[in-house]
Enzyme design. Sequence first.
Site, mmCIF file in Angstrom:
data_model
loop_
_atom_site.group_PDB
_atom_site.id
_atom_site.type_symbol
_atom_site.label_atom_id
_atom_site.label_comp_id
_atom_site.label_asym_id
_atom_site.label_seq_id
_atom_site.Cartn_x
_atom_site.Cartn_y
_atom_site.Cartn_z
ATOM 1 C CG MET A 15 5.745 1.557 0.027
ATOM 2 S SD MET A 15 7.087 2.036 -0.943
ATOM 3 C CE MET A 15 7.085 3.791 -0.132
ATOM 4 C CG ASP A 16 9.215 2.765 6.101
ATOM 5 O OD1 ASP A 16 8.488 3.638 5.516
ATOM 6 O OD2 ASP A 16 10.488 3.064 6.472
ATOM 7 C CB ALA A 17 4.803 3.232 8.939
ATOM 8 C CB ALA A 18 8.312 6.920 6.929
ATOM 9 C CB VAL A 20 10.635 5.848 2.361
ATOM 10 C CG1 VAL A 20 10.637 7.338 1.894
ATOM 11 C CG2 VAL A 20 11.195 5.511 3.788
#
Length: 135
Positions: A15-18, A20
């Site tokens: 995952m990333d910080a958003a 997703v």
Amino acid sequence: MISFTYNRTVRFSDMDAAGVVYFANVLSICHEAYEASLDASGINLKSFFTKAAVAIPIVHASVDFLAPMFCGDPLLIHVMPEQLSESKFEIAYQVIASSSQQLLAKAITKHVCIDAMTRTKIPLPEEIVQWLERL
């Protein structure tokens, strides 16, 4: 076209910080599927990826993102390789949501076989030609 299907669940580390899947991790997931397809066809991964004389680097990669992927999502990754020449092949990938069958991403990697010392193109090893023919 016959393909190999790899099952994978999206992990928190993807995952990333958003919240997703981080864009570069889609290619990493596709590469996992590529490795699984080689293994399933009987290719010894340790010797394949550590052969000193032959290398098969990726010379092009692209991804189209069609829908977000979230932590815990079960995925199906279809691996569809095609030989392009005596020394080149490409793999088309489809990343699909297992539950809904929605196409989430499409990717392509292009590979070229080279002599590791001279960095010149050479014919694909027989085991890769056989893998391409099987899929």
